[in-house]
Design a protein around this motif. Structure first.
Motif: not given
Length: 304
Positions: A35-39, A52-55, A62-69
């Motif tokens: 499920x996709x959620x706004x923050x 959360x699998x990605x942020x 453009x955009x940046x994609x990150x996640x927990x280590x």
């Protein structure tokens, strides 16, 4: 001053309708629907159970994609976790590879994680618009005052004393959690605050007091939060994450405790009914009694 500021900007919405559109696909990881959620800070997060699998965030070009280590250190994340130009090809393939190979720790996908995923997928008896809902405050003291008012503390003390007399598990202290598991919209436009629990937990009967903290907090802030909540709801509808005909949110509330397909024992259900009565006796004026919901064998919601 209280805030609920999770609505996406026009820039982020445009990205989600073009290069980030693959995030809207009905992905399944570890047998759970994502499920996709706004923050806050113009952010979207893609969840699997409790993790959360990605942020993703917009950038100037453009955009940046990150996640927990936990995830960025996995080999499958190498192509995905970086800065992307708006018109750069390859994002959909990188995302598909990542979600097809990512290893999610099982504590995030079992028990409450599975319950969270299941209830984010429903469209009745309410339509979810957010998870892990939390209000922002100017100070910690303001937050604590909103969550643990004298009425809430009186209910907790009553439940604590009852548990001690009956030799049940000691009541968890107030202040152990500040996030509403799910925020949803009912068919009549009521805002629904949902506490999600694993039905097999031996202490699930304590949940009504936790839910009572949130219903008092949001009851006091609802009028000020309506615009932000409605912006989130409209954005989800625009992107197809919620039905097009989702009702406009009205200044009224419901609250619910929802579990998954794992059923509680008769002993736990009896205790739950007792603690629920205490919570109902301390609920805000005009708010109906706490609802109890579960999922039947085919995953359909059923009032208990």
């Amino acid at each position: 001053m209280v805030r609920y500021d999770r609505a996406p900007s026009d820039k982020l919405l445009a990205l989600l309708q073009a290069p980030l559109a693959p995030l809207l696909h009905p992905w399944v990881v570890a047998d759970l629907s994502l499920d996709l959620q706004f923050r806050e800070k113009d952010t979207v997060q893609l969840y699997c159970g409790l993790t959360s699998l990605l942020v993703a965030n917009p950038t100037s070009d453009g955009f940046k994609v990150t996640a927990h280590k936990t995830y960025t250190q996995q080999a499958c994340a190498k192509r995905l976790m970086r800065h992307w130009l708006r018109d750069e090809p390859g994002f959909a393939d990188a995302l598909a590879q990542y979600l097809g190979e990512v290893d999610v720790p099982t504590p995030h996908t079992r028990r409450e994680g599975a319950v969270q995923a299941a209830w984010m997928s429903v469209c009745r008896p309410w339509i979810p618009i957010d998870r892990e809902g939390v209000l922002g405050y100017a100070s910690t003291d303001d937050r604590n005052a909103a969550l643990d008012s004298p009425v809430v503390r009186a209910a907790w003390e009553g439940a604590r004393d009852l548990c001690a007399r009956q030799k049940w598990a000691t009541m968890k202290p107030l202040g152990t959690s500040n996030e509403v598991d799910q925020i949803a919209v009912a068919p009549d436009g009521s805002l629904v605050l949902v506490e999600l629990k694993f039905g097999g937990a031996s202490d699930v009967y304590q949940a009504p007091i936790q839910a009572l903290r949130y219903v008092w907090e949001w009851h006091g802030a609802l009028e000020a939060m309506l615009e932000g909540l409605e912006e989130v709801s409209r954005a989800r509808s625009r992107l197809g994450l919620s039905p097009k005909d989702i009702p406009e949110i009205k200044p009224r509330m419901r609250w619910a405790l929802a579990v998954g397909q794992t059923k509680s024992s008769s002993k736990v259900l009896s205790r739950l009914a007792t603690i629920r009565d205490i919570a109902n006796g301390h609920r805000p004026p005009g708010v109906p009694e706490l609802e109890l919901w579960g999922l039947d064998e085919d995953g359909s919601p059923q009032e208990l």
